[in-house]
Write a protein that holds these residues in place. Sequence first.
Motif, mmCIF file in Angstrom:
data_model
loop_
_atom_site.group_PDB
_atom_site.id
_atom_site.type_symbol
_atom_site.label_atom_id
_atom_site.label_comp_id
_atom_site.label_asym_id
_atom_site.label_seq_id
_atom_site.Cartn_x
_atom_site.Cartn_y
_atom_site.Cartn_z
ATOM 1 N N ARG A 1 0.841 -1.206 0.000
ATOM 2 C CA ARG A 1 0.000 0.000 0.000
ATOM 3 C C ARG A 1 0.878 1.260 0.000
ATOM 4 O O ARG A 1 0.648 2.199 -0.773
ATOM 5 C CB ARG A 1 -0.934 -0.026 1.209
ATOM 6 C CG ARG A 1 -1.937 1.081 1.262
ATOM 7 C CD ARG A 1 -2.943 0.999 2.413
ATOM 8 N NE ARG A 1 -2.665 0.032 3.454
ATOM 9 C CZ ARG A 1 -3.191 -1.199 3.548
ATOM 10 N NH1 ARG A 1 -4.037 -1.616 2.620
ATOM 11 N NH2 ARG A 1 -2.890 -2.005 4.540
ATOM 12 N N ASP A 2 1.916 1.295 0.843
ATOM 13 C CA ASP A 2 2.799 2.456 0.909
ATOM 14 C C ASP A 2 3.594 2.636 -0.385
ATOM 15 O O ASP A 2 3.771 3.759 -0.862
ATOM 16 C CB ASP A 2 3.758 2.336 2.097
ATOM 17 C CG ASP A 2 3.045 2.490 3.429
ATOM 18 O OD1 ASP A 2 1.880 2.939 3.450
ATOM 19 O OD2 ASP A 2 3.671 2.163 4.461
ATOM 20 N N TYR A 3 4.071 1.529 -0.950
ATOM 21 C CA TYR A 3 4.812 1.599 -2.207
ATOM 22 C C TYR A 3 3.923 2.179 -3.308
ATOM 23 O O TYR A 3 4.345 3.075 -4.049
ATOM 24 C CB TYR A 3 5.314 0.206 -2.599
ATOM 25 C CG TYR A 3 6.125 0.191 -3.870
ATOM 26 C CD1 TYR A 3 7.474 0.486 -3.856
ATOM 27 C CD2 TYR A 3 5.533 -0.125 -5.093
ATOM 28 C CE1 TYR A 3 8.223 0.470 -5.019
ATOM 29 C CE2 TYR A 3 6.269 -0.134 -6.261
ATOM 30 C CZ TYR A 3 7.617 0.162 -6.213
ATOM 31 O OH TYR A 3 8.350 0.160 -7.370
ATOM 32 N N SER B 1 1.261 4.011 -2.990
ATOM 33 C CA SER B 1 0.950 5.405 -2.682
ATOM 34 C C SER B 1 2.081 6.312 -3.152
ATOM 35 O O SER B 1 1.840 7.366 -3.762
ATOM 36 C CB SER B 1 0.718 5.557 -1.178
ATOM 37 O OG SER B 1 0.545 6.906 -0.841
ATOM 38 N N THR B 2 3.316 5.901 -2.889
ATOM 39 C CA THR B 2 4.472 6.674 -3.341
ATOM 40 C C THR B 2 4.540 6.678 -4.861
ATOM 41 O O THR B 2 4.791 7.711 -5.480
ATOM 42 C CB THR B 2 5.774 6.098 -2.744
ATOM 43 O OG1 THR B 2 5.663 6.096 -1.321
ATOM 44 C CG2 THR B 2 6.981 6.909 -3.153
#
Length: 103
Positions: free
Chosen positions: A9-11, A13-14
Amino acid sequence: VSFCLAVLRDYLSTHDRVATGAAGAGGEERLHLAEATLAELTPNIVMLLRGVLSFPEPHFSKHLPAFYPFFADLIHCESKQIAAVLRELFAQRIAPHLQQAST
């Protein structure tokens, strides 16, 4: 599994911030930092995906509904390494599930 999902999810988002150029306050410097972060994280994402690829079948089947949306979103990433592992995942692990569902 929940940690893996959070990392994906963080990857993504970035990746979305870089793809849209949405750097926010700090502009170019933040965008450059986001691009560098993606470059640094990509080998870890490849390793994570290879780990999912090696899940035992019951474990893979159980968690496929949670992972599948992330796999679909990762298709839009420019990384050839991620694309190669996704190709393996779809061909070796996801295609058999689709074939079972159609019979």
